[in-house]
Write an enzyme that holds these catalytic residues in place. Structure first.
Site, PDB file in Angstrom:
ATOM      1  N   GLY A  93       0.770  -1.237   0.000  1.00 55.09           N
ATOM      2  CA  GLY A  93       0.000   0.000   0.000  1.00 55.09           C
ATOM      3  C   GLY A  93       0.800   1.287   0.000  1.00 55.09           C
ATOM      4  N   THR A  94       2.004   1.280  -0.582  1.00 50.33           N
ATOM      5  CA  THR A  94       2.739   2.554  -0.610  1.00 50.33           C
ATOM      6  C   THR A  94       2.057   3.552  -1.547  1.00 50.33           C
ATOM      7  OG1 THR A  94       4.282   1.900  -2.372  1.00 50.33           O
ATOM      8  CG2 THR A  94       4.939   1.418  -0.095  1.00 50.33           C
TER       9      THR A  94
ATOM     10  N   ILE B 165      -7.532  -9.177 -11.708  1.00 53.48           N
ATOM     11  CA  ILE B 165      -8.044  -8.566 -12.945  1.00 53.48           C
ATOM     12  C   ILE B 165      -9.539  -8.280 -12.760  1.00 53.48           C
ATOM     13  CG2 ILE B 165      -8.430  -8.950 -15.422  1.00 53.48           C
ATOM     14  CD1 ILE B 165      -5.475  -8.757 -14.807  1.00 53.48           C
ATOM     15  N   LEU B 166      -9.935  -7.053 -13.067  1.00 53.93           N
ATOM     16  CA  LEU B 166     -11.355  -6.695 -12.944  1.00 53.93           C
ATOM     17  C   LEU B 166     -12.114  -7.108 -14.200  1.00 53.93           C
ATOM     18  CD1 LEU B 166     -11.229  -3.147 -11.328  1.00 53.93           C
ATOM     19  CD2 LEU B 166     -11.469  -5.365 -10.217  1.00 53.93           C
TER      20      LEU B 166
ATOM     21  N   ASN C 257      -5.689   2.855 -12.941  1.00 52.67           N
ATOM     22  CA  ASN C 257      -4.691   1.908 -12.438  1.00 52.67           C
ATOM     23  C   ASN C 257      -3.297   2.509 -12.579  1.00 52.67           C
ATOM     24  OD1 ASN C 257      -3.601  -0.697 -11.629  1.00 52.67           O
ATOM     25  ND2 ASN C 257      -3.028  -1.015 -13.767  1.00 52.67           N
TER      26      ASN C 257
ATOM     27  N   HIS D  97       0.554   1.339 -13.199  1.00 54.38           N
ATOM     28  CA  HIS D  97       1.354   0.196 -13.653  1.00 54.38           C
ATOM     29  C   HIS D  97       2.828   0.608 -13.667  1.00 54.38           C
ATOM     30  CE1 HIS D  97       2.239  -3.574 -15.622  1.00 54.38           C
ATOM     31  NE2 HIS D  97       3.073  -2.896 -16.388  1.00 54.38           N
TER      32      HIS D  97
HETATM   33  C1  GAR Z   1       3.314  -0.991  -7.422  1.00 54.02           C
HETATM   34  O1  GAR Z   1       4.608  -0.956  -7.952  1.00 54.02           O
HETATM   35  C2  GAR Z   1       2.289  -0.955  -8.528  1.00 54.02           C
HETATM   36  O2  GAR Z   1       2.661  -0.147  -9.588  1.00 54.02           O
HETATM   37  C3  GAR Z   1       2.258  -2.398  -8.934  1.00 54.02           C
HETATM   38  O3  GAR Z   1       2.306  -3.113  -7.715  1.00 54.02           O
HETATM   39  C4  GAR Z   1       3.027  -2.354  -6.753  1.00 54.02           C
HETATM   40  C5  GAR Z   1       2.190  -2.203  -5.507  1.00 54.02           C
HETATM   41  O4  GAR Z   1       2.886  -1.581  -4.468  1.00 54.02           O
HETATM   42  N1  GAR Z   1       1.075  -2.698  -9.705  1.00 54.02           N
HETATM   43  C6  GAR Z   1       1.056  -3.556 -10.721  1.00 54.02           C
HETATM   44  O5  GAR Z   1       2.024  -4.232 -11.036  1.00 54.02           O
HETATM   45  C7  GAR Z   1      -0.264  -3.655 -11.453  1.00 54.02           C
HETATM   46  N2  GAR Z   1      -0.131  -4.432 -12.645  1.00 54.02           N
HETATM   47  P1  GAR Z   1       2.117  -0.875  -3.262  1.00 54.02           P
HETATM   48  O6  GAR Z   1       1.157  -1.897  -2.666  1.00 54.02           O
HETATM   49  O7  GAR Z   1       3.219  -0.534  -2.286  1.00 54.02           O
HETATM   50  O8  GAR Z   1       1.413   0.345  -3.777  1.00 54.02           O
END
Ligand code: GAR
Length: 194
Positions: A12-13, A91-92, A106, A108
């Site tokens: 969750g950053t 995936i939604l 989203n 990415h």
């Molecule tokens: C983030 O790097 C985000 O961009 C990626 O997962 C990580 C979650 O980190 N998302 C994907 O790869 C989506 N395809 P977080 O929980 O610390 O925000």
């Protein structure tokens, strides 16, 4: 003021970046009203709690193929206007995509259309970028449609790859230099234009 629902699966950053951006006024056209996790016990839920934001856990284990319908039901109950996927790794599909068309965004961790689509998530994205030997990567915020990572691009930021990068080091740099900056900006843009 738009009501924002944030979907998470992990640390969750990016959720934290949104919470901080709301506090500092970078996000001023919307308010995070709820956080939904598809995984139990993840740290993102603690971050929501620390910020006084209510949360829900809706898992595939419990709901199977009805996962997205359950999430939709919950988001409607909370009158959410804009849905933000902040490290949400399922995936939604289905009605949720229809009812929230052009209102789901989203983040990415690459410059789409590189290193995206099914199977590219989290560290795997950075592993693929290093494997390919690209010198520049980055992050993309985009609308979500039925094609994985295929919706309209809202914002992107480039990040340089450096000698000696590991997937972990690169992931952290992409977060710090791109994700945590453009996700709040894109959320504000979408909320203000809705
Ligand atoms: C983030 O790097 C985000 O961009 C990626 O997962 C990580 C979650 O980190 N998302 C994907 O790869 C989506 N395809 P977080 O929980 O610390 O925000």
């Amino acid at each position: 003021m738009k009501k924002i629902g944030v979907l998470v699966s992990g640390g969750g950053t990016n959720l934290q970046a949104l919470i901080d951006a709301e506090k500092s006024g970078i996000i001023k056209s919307g308010k995070i009203v709820t956080v939904v996790s598809n995984k139990e016990g993840v740290y993102a839920l603690q971050r929501a709690k620390n910020a006084g934001i209510e949360s829900a856990v809706i898992t595939r284990k419990e709901h199977g193929a009805a996962l997205c319908d359950k999430i939709l039901e919950y988001l409607k109950e909370k009158q959410v206007d804009v849905v933000v996927l902040a490290g949400f790794l399922a995936i939604l599909e289905g009605k949720l995509l229809e009812e929230y068309k052009d209102r789901i965004i989203n983040i990415h961790p690459s410059l789409i259309p590189s290193f995206c689509g099914d199977g590219f998530y989290g560290l795997k994205v950075h592993e693929a970028a290093l494997e390919k030997g690209v010198k520049v990567t980055g992050a993309t915020v985009h609308f979500v449609n039925e094609i994985t990572d295929g919706g309209k691009i809202i914002m992107q930021k480039a990040v340089y790859i450096e000698d000696g990068d590991t997937p972990e080091i690169l992931q952290k740099r992409v977060m710090e230099q791109a994700e945590w900056e453009i996700l709040p900006l894109a959320v504000e843009k979408v909320c203000s234009e809705l």
